[in-house]
Each structure stands twice: as C-alpha cells, then as structure tokens.
Design an enzyme around this catalytic site. Structure first.
Site, short mmCIF file in Angstrom:
data_model
loop_
_atom_site.label_atom_id
_atom_site.label_comp_id
_atom_site.label_asym_id
_atom_site.label_seq_id
_atom_site.Cartn_x
_atom_site.Cartn_y
_atom_site.Cartn_z
N CYS A 187 0.67 -1.09 0.01
CA CYS A 187 -0.25 0.07 -0.15
C CYS A 187 0.73 1.36 -0.01
O CYS A 187 0.67 2.21 -0.95
CB CYS A 187 -1.10 -0.03 1.10
SG CYS A 187 -0.20 -0.50 2.67
N1 NAP Z 1 -4.41 -3.91 5.07
C1 NAP Z 1 -3.83 -3.18 4.16
O1 NAP Z 1 -3.98 -1.83 4.15
C2 NAP Z 1 -2.96 -3.96 3.08
C3 NAP Z 1 -2.50 -3.16 1.92
C4 NAP Z 1 -1.94 -3.66 1.03
C5 NAP Z 1 -1.33 -5.18 1.41
N2 NAP Z 1 -1.51 -5.70 2.47
C6 NAP Z 1 -1.13 -7.06 2.52
O2 NAP Z 1 -2.31 -8.10 2.37
C7 NAP Z 1 -2.01 -9.23 3.22
C8 NAP Z 1 -3.42 -9.42 4.23
O3 NAP Z 1 -3.57 -7.99 4.79
P1 NAP Z 1 -4.72 -7.73 5.68
O4 NAP Z 1 -4.42 -6.41 6.24
O5 NAP Z 1 -5.92 -8.27 5.07
O6 NAP Z 1 -4.43 -8.82 6.97
P2 NAP Z 1 -5.16 -9.31 7.77
O7 NAP Z 1 -6.55 -8.38 8.26
O8 NAP Z 1 -4.46 -9.70 9.22
O9 NAP Z 1 -5.96 -10.62 7.46
C9 NAP Z 1 -5.01 -11.66 7.20
C10 NAP Z 1 -5.74 -13.06 7.19
O10 NAP Z 1 -4.83 -14.19 7.22
C11 NAP Z 1 -5.54 -15.11 7.52
N3 NAP Z 1 -4.45 -16.34 8.08
C12 NAP Z 1 -4.13 -17.42 7.69
N4 NAP Z 1 -2.93 -17.92 8.35
C13 NAP Z 1 -2.61 -16.99 9.14
C14 NAP Z 1 -1.69 -16.99 10.02
N5 NAP Z 1 -0.81 -18.20 10.35
N6 NAP Z 1 -1.69 -15.87 11.24
C15 NAP Z 1 -2.39 -14.84 11.09
N7 NAP Z 1 -3.31 -14.79 9.91
C16 NAP Z 1 -3.51 -15.86 9.22
C17 NAP Z 1 -6.59 -14.72 8.58
O11 NAP Z 1 -7.85 -14.95 8.12
P3 NAP Z 1 -8.63 -16.37 8.20
O12 NAP Z 1 -8.63 -16.68 9.82
O13 NAP Z 1 -9.78 -15.96 7.80
O14 NAP Z 1 -7.76 -17.59 7.77
C18 NAP Z 1 -6.45 -13.46 8.91
O15 NAP Z 1 -7.43 -12.74 8.91
C19 NAP Z 1 -0.83 -8.88 4.07
O16 NAP Z 1 0.28 -9.46 3.55
C20 NAP Z 1 -0.67 -7.32 4.13
O17 NAP Z 1 0.90 -7.01 4.03
C21 NAP Z 1 -2.52 -5.31 3.21
#
Ligand code: NAP
Length: 324
Positions: A135
């Site tokens: 991002c």
């Molecule tokens: N947030 C942003 O603005 C943004 C922007 C660009 C890129 N990203 C990238 O996109 C990816 C996802 O970001 P996000 O913000 O959606 O993250 P998040 O809200 O923390 O969601 C990640 C999801 O991954 C799943 N998961 C599966 N295995 C896991 C484990 N071992 N530990 C923790 N979670 C696990 C969980 O969903 P389940 O429980 O449903 O499996 C968790 O809710 C990351 O790599 C982040 O760097 C994020």
C-alpha cells in the site's frame, strides 16, 4: 463467469475483495477459505454483508478455480501454496510481500509479475501470477515513477507518509488499540520500512539511476487511506513537472494529476490515486493519496484480475468516495 477463491477471508483485504467481487459482473465467488472461521457465515466476520452473501467460510479449497486471491500475511502465501496445489489454469494474485522483489518473483513453476498497472500493464495482461504491490509502495511509486522515467530522480528523495489503522490488518496490537490510536500520531520503522525494496526496484527499472530514498512512515488516527509526500531537488518549472506527470499518466484509468492540493477524502473508498505537484525554490513536492485497502490492495488486485482476463480495466471498481 470467472470462478474466484479467496484465502484469508476474514481479514481486511479479504473482506474488501469479497465486497468488490460481489459487485463484479463477470466474477462469481466460489469459496472463501478461512483458517479460523470455517463453517461460519461470511457475514459473521464482515457484518455489513448481512443479506448480501449466503456463503459460509470454507475450510477447503476448490483447486480448479479460475483465479485465487491470497490475502495472507508475509510468509503465509508461500506456505499456503506449498501445502495447496491449484490447477495449471488457475491465475494467482498474491497480496503479501512474498513474491514482490525480483529475487522472489520466480517460485516453483510460477513467475510473479509485479502488479502495478501504471508500470507493467502489458506484462500483467499476459501474467499467470501477480505480486500485488504494497500500500505505501503504491502511493509512493505513483508519486515518483514519472520523475524516474525522465531521469530526474538522481538526488536524495525524502518521503513522509501517513496510513490509517486498517493498514496493519485486523489483528489487535498495542498500536491499533483504540485507546492508543485515537487522538494520536507516531512514526515507525524510520528509513527501514519493508516497502523500500519494491519501490527502489520499480524506480530503478528505467535504468536512469535513483537517489537515496529516506522514508518515514506514520500511523494516523483514522481507519483508511494513505497520504504520502515526497520532495527532491528539481531544476525545471512547475509546469514542466505537471506536463511530465500528465503525459506519464495519460492512459492511466485510476491515477490522475490534480492542479489543486489534494486530501484523503477524495480517494478513500475508491480505487483512485490522486497526485498534486508543488514547487518551492529548487525543490519539487509530490503529494499522492490512495485508499490503502483499494488502490493499495484489493482494488488494485481486481484491476489486475481484469487485465489478466482481458476484461475492462474498471469492471467492478466503479466506486464512490465518502467525501463528507
Ligand atoms: N491492510 C492493508 O491495507 C494492506 C494493503 C496492501 C497489502 N496488504 C497485505 O495483504 C496481506 C493481508 O493483509 P490484511 O490487512 O488483510 O491482513 P489481516 O487483516 O491480518 O488478514 C490476514 C488473514 O490471514 C488469515 N491467516 C491465515 N493464516 C494465518 C496466520 N498464520 N496468522 C495470521 N493470519 C492468518 C487470517 O484469516 P482467516 O482466519 O480467515 O484464515 C487473517 O485474518 C498482508 O500480507 C498485507 O501485508 C495489506
């Protein structure tokens, strides 16, 4: 219809993808995989979707979907792909850091193309796997690419960017706790943020040399959006800089140069990046603004999917800014 699978469905970017794909005319959500919520309604995690989706989170994948989105934290995408095979025809769009750098882009039989349409559109159109940009990386690169292409980015570049709390994901941490974050601002990872690698590689891809990048990321007390400023010495006039940027983004559907100063609310809830230029003495100040979960993540992922499947680039992304 394109059959799509989402991995990491209960997280923030997974939720945004579900919201976008529900309104995408050519896509059908086949499954939403969750490690923590299998068997529960998708709307139990994303309550705004009550009545919009009947699907339950799944503990299994369908390995022959047309496209799979990996919405997992750093390292978990590689692990997931090691443990779960997909059909040869399945296109992969990964939102994590795992495959963004050139040195990580070839993994098993997959070659991941860096998914920034303003930089790599034709490669994305031919790609089977995409590493969706970070991002901060999206906001900062879009603010600097025209200068890098013109060979005008050879001096030190100072970057300051502030992000909303959703940038850190759904998990609770000390710095995303309401009591800490509300009415508060702080910096973190000064000059060492992990997105510097992908930013540097894109800027250097023109072969014109790039000055040193000094990047200070900040945590803001709002939920979504990134406002980034970058300044660097610039010899030409403001008009020359504006023309350079407008020419570079002439064909970009989501990146636009504003003659007026910009603010976050004009892009939050949209897939837009807005850019403004300001000249002070011999320094050019570039401001860019995006929604971290849309142009910075899930919106850009859908834009990439559209390009990979030969669809209209804006399909499913006709969104409306909150503004007020
Ligand atoms: N947030 C942003 O603005 C943004 C922007 C660009 C890129 N990203 C990238 O996109 C990816 C996802 O970001 P996000 O913000 O959606 O993250 P998040 O809200 O923390 O969601 C990640 C999801 O991954 C799943 N998961 C599966 N295995 C896991 C484990 N071992 N530990 C923790 N979670 C696990 C969980 O969903 P389940 O429980 O449903 O499996 C968790 O809710 C990351 O790599 C982040 O760097 C994020």
């Amino acid at each position: 219809m394109i059959k799509a699978g989402i991995i990491g469905g209960s997280g923030y970017t997974g939720g945004e993808l579900i919201r976008l794909l529900l309104n995408h005319h050519q896509t059908e959500i086949d499954f939403v995989f969750s490690t923590t919520r299998a068997g529960k309604p998708v709307s139990s995690a994303h309550q705004d979707l009550l009545g919009q989706i009947n699907l339950l989170f799944s503990g299994e994948i369908n390995p022959s979907v047309d496209v799979v989105f990996l919405c997992l934290g750093h390292g978990n995408s590689t692990k997931f792909l090691e443990e779960n095979g997909f059909a040869d025809h399945t296109k992969i769009i990964d939102l994590s850091n795992d495959f963004r750098l050139n040195s990580d882009s070839v993994w098993n039989s997959h070659t991941f193309v860096y998914g920034l349409p303003e930089l790599n559109k034709s490669d994305i159109q031919n790609a089977q796997a995409i590493a969706n940009p970070g991002c901060f990386a999206t906001a900062i690169q879009l603010g600097l690419l025209p200068l890098a292409k013109a060979g005008l980015l050879n001096k030190d570049i100072h970057i300051n960017a502030v992000t909303g709390s959703t940038g850190a994901g759904v998990g609770l941490s000390a710095t995303s706790h309401f009591s800490w974050r509300n009415n508060n601002v702080s910096w973190y990872k000064p000059f060492t943020h992990q997105h510097l690698g992908e930013i540097g590689e894109s800027l250097e891809s023109f072969g014109n040399g790039v000055g040193k990048l000094y990047f200070l990321p900040n945590r803001g007390n709002f939920t979504r959006g990134i406002l980034a400023t970058a300044y660097t010495p610039f010899d030409g006039s403001l008009e020359k800089a504006q023309q350079l940027f407008k020419d570079f983004y002439a064909d970009a559907v989501y990146t636009h140069v504003s003659d007026d100063p910009i603010h976050l609310k004009q892009v939050v809830n949209t897939n837009q990046c807005h850019i403004h230029l300001h000249k002070h003495e011999d320094v050019l100040l570039v401001t860019s603004a995006i929604d971290n979960l849309l142009k910075g993540a899930s919106g850009q992922a859908v834009q990439n999917m559209n390009l990979m499947f030969g669809l209209e680039e804006q399909m499913g992304l006709q969104l409306k800014a909150g503004v007020f």
